[in-house]
Write a protein that holds these residues in place. Structure first.
Motif, PDB file in Angstrom:
ATOM      1  N   PRO A   4       0.824  -1.208   0.000  1.00 18.94           N
ATOM      2  CA  PRO A   4       0.000   0.000   0.000  1.00 18.94           C
ATOM      3  C   PRO A   4       0.860   1.260   0.000  1.00 18.94           C
ATOM      4  O   PRO A   4       2.010   1.232   0.457  1.00 18.94           O
ATOM      5  CB  PRO A   4      -0.794  -0.117   1.303  1.00 18.94           C
ATOM      6  CG  PRO A   4       0.071  -0.948   2.187  1.00 18.94           C
ATOM      7  CD  PRO A   4       0.783  -1.912   1.288  1.00 18.94           C
ATOM      8  N   VAL A 113      -6.437   2.959  -2.007  1.00 16.22           N
ATOM      9  CA  VAL A 113      -5.356   2.045  -1.620  1.00 16.22           C
ATOM     10  C   VAL A 113      -5.582   0.669  -2.241  1.00 16.22           C
ATOM     11  O   VAL A 113      -4.666   0.074  -2.830  1.00 16.22           O
ATOM     12  CB  VAL A 113      -5.248   1.939  -0.088  1.00 16.22           C
ATOM     13  CG1 VAL A 113      -4.351   0.767   0.320  1.00 16.22           C
ATOM     14  CG2 VAL A 113      -4.737   3.241   0.510  1.00 16.22           C
ATOM     15  N   GLN A 117      -3.226  -1.278  -5.002  1.00 15.71           N
ATOM     16  CA  GLN A 117      -2.575  -2.560  -4.746  1.00 15.71           C
ATOM     17  C   GLN A 117      -2.877  -3.582  -5.841  1.00 15.71           C
ATOM     18  O   GLN A 117      -2.057  -4.456  -6.116  1.00 15.71           O
ATOM     19  CB  GLN A 117      -2.999  -3.095  -3.381  1.00 15.71           C
ATOM     20  CG  GLN A 117      -2.409  -2.290  -2.233  1.00 15.71           C
ATOM     21  CD  GLN A 117      -2.689  -2.932  -0.902  1.00 15.71           C
ATOM     22  OE1 GLN A 117      -3.734  -2.702  -0.288  1.00 15.71           O
ATOM     23  NE2 GLN A 117      -1.755  -3.755  -0.446  1.00 15.71           N
TER      24      GLN A 117
END
Length: 194
Positions: A4, A113, A117
């Motif tokens: 992250p 986030v 990812q």
């Protein structure tokens, strides 16, 4: 799935258009905007960096119980905050978040986030529901040298132009709502009550 990003909150601006008031100390549901932003970021990321005006006590006073890293910035230009934040960032990427955006909370940051990812993009930008580009924006570490070379008060626009971002739509106009003037605040508060 890649690691992250850190979250860099830009909170060193001068609030000039507020005509004497500090927009980041405006309260929403009893909590100053800057504290709401930092708490939301700390719930969404392990590494949170907050740029603050050098020698500022009023904003910092609200943030004492948060685990964020505070960075003093003498120059009020946005580029100075970006350079200062990137310089201390330990993560492989950084999400740059403007502290004056009251509709970006933990949920919106977490959505960014998660999208980051699962992606291999070098840049990622939040948009409004209709696709209008907004904030926050994420940059891979490979672009930190470009962020570190920014000047002036236009943010990282030039980096996004050279490295077009993958877009992530957030609900409504959350990615666009920033409040810079007393009139902006009055309109936003009125709309919340309807």
């Amino acid at each position: 799935m890649r690691p992250p990003p850190a979250i860099l909150i830009l909170a060193a601006g001068a609030s000039q258009r507020m005509r004497g008031d500090d927009k980041l100390l405006q309260e929403i549901d009893g909590t100053p905007l800057i504290l709401r932003a930092v708490r939301a970021a700390c719930a969404a990321a392990a590494e949170v960096i907050v740029t603050l005006p050098a020698n500022d006590r009023s904003r910092r006073a609200w943030l004492g119980d948060t685990p964020a890293l505070f960075v003093d910035v003498a120059d009020r230009a946005m580029s100075a905050s970006i350079r200062s934040g990137v310089a201390v960032c330990g993560a492989d990427a950084v999400m740059i978040h403007l502290a004056d955006m009251p509709e970006i909370g933990t949920e919106e940051m977490a959505r960014m986030v998660e999208a980051w990812q699962r992606s291999d993009a070098a840049t990622m930008q939040a948009t409004a529901e209709d696709g209008s580009p907004g904030q926050p924006v994420i940059f891979h570490r490979s672009l930190f040298p470009r962020l570190s070379a920014l000047t002036g008060d236009t943010g990282a626009r030039s980096v996004l132009e050279r490295h077009p971002p993958q877009h992530v739509a957030l609900p409504g106009r959350r990615a666009l709502t920033d409040l810079d003037t007393p009139e902006d605040w009055a309109r936003w508060r009125a709309a919340r009550q309807t």
